[in-house]
Design an enzyme around this catalytic site. Structure first.
Site, short mmCIF file in Angstrom:
data_model
loop_
_atom_site.label_atom_id
_atom_site.label_comp_id
_atom_site.label_asym_id
_atom_site.label_seq_id
_atom_site.Cartn_x
_atom_site.Cartn_y
_atom_site.Cartn_z
N VAL A 36 43.13 -9.92 24.52
CA VAL A 36 44.13 -8.98 24.02
C VAL A 36 45.34 -9.81 23.61
CG1 VAL A 36 45.61 -7.01 24.54
CG2 VAL A 36 43.31 -7.15 25.54
N TYR A 37 45.73 -9.68 22.34
CA TYR A 37 46.86 -10.44 21.81
C TYR A 37 48.11 -9.57 21.81
CZ TYR A 37 43.76 -14.19 20.46
OH TYR A 37 42.88 -15.24 20.51
N PHE A 38 49.25 -10.26 21.89
CA PHE A 38 50.54 -9.58 21.94
C PHE A 38 51.48 -10.14 20.89
CE2 PHE A 38 48.63 -9.01 26.02
CZ PHE A 38 49.01 -7.75 26.42
#
Length: 185
Positions: A36-38
């Site tokens: 999961v990228y932010f």
């Protein structure tokens, strides 16, 4: 640390794995990775060519999981995916996500999900990835101290590529997330 890395789309995964083993690479594991990228509200992390992610890694042999948070700096050259990488374990992915969201970061969709077969030969790591909605890829990487020349590591990686029947021209500098979003890094 600097992660000197190339990424290569592959069509014949089983052949690549056989060639790696013939070259002396030993299979060290098989995992499922969920990334999961932010980014922040202005998209500054992506604009800077950097990455911030939480990765859940599940060992498919033991079904044990661990979670890490990773920051990847800007790419250091025009031919590879080499960049500074900072990574550490996280006890609870949900709490870590909550902390990042409280600081103004948000999750970038989609999740990157892959099954990764890991191989090692000395200091060279090879990962044969089956990425959901993208296909199969080979990553070759060497992790070096920041004061070591990355060019030496790239030469080693290029030799492996040639033995596999590829060149640096066959590689991509796009991340899996960028490929899923259909944008260029």
């Amino acid at each position: 640390m600097i992660e000197v890395e190339i990424k290569l789309p592959i069509a014949r995964k089983e052949e690549i794995k056989r060639k790696l083993e013939k070259m002396g690479f030993e299979k060290t594991g098989m995992v499922c990775e969920e990334d999961v990228y932010f980014d922040n509200q202005t998209g500054q992390i992506r604009k800077n060519g950097e990455a911030l992610r939480i990765r859940k890694v599940t060992d498919l042999g033991t079904n044990q999981s661990q979670t890490v948070i990773t920051f990847k700096g800007k790419k250091l050259d025009q031919v590879s995916m080499s960049r500074k990488e900072l990574e550490t374990g996280v006890e609870d992915a949900a709490i870590c996500t909550g902390i990042l969201e409280a600081l103004g970061f948000f999750c970038v969709s989609p999740k990157v999900m892959k099954v990764r077969e890991e191989y090692c030969f000395g200091q060279i790591n090879a990962c044969v990835d089956e990425v959901k909605n993208l296909g199969d890829f080979l990553e070759l990487e060497i992790v070096i101290p920041e004061d070591q020349k990355k060019e030496d590591a790239l030469v080693k990686i290029e030799k492996i590529l040639k033995q596999l029947g590829y060149t640096m021209k066959d590689t991509t500098r796009n991340s899996y997330l960028s490929m899923l979003l259909q944008i260029e890094d």
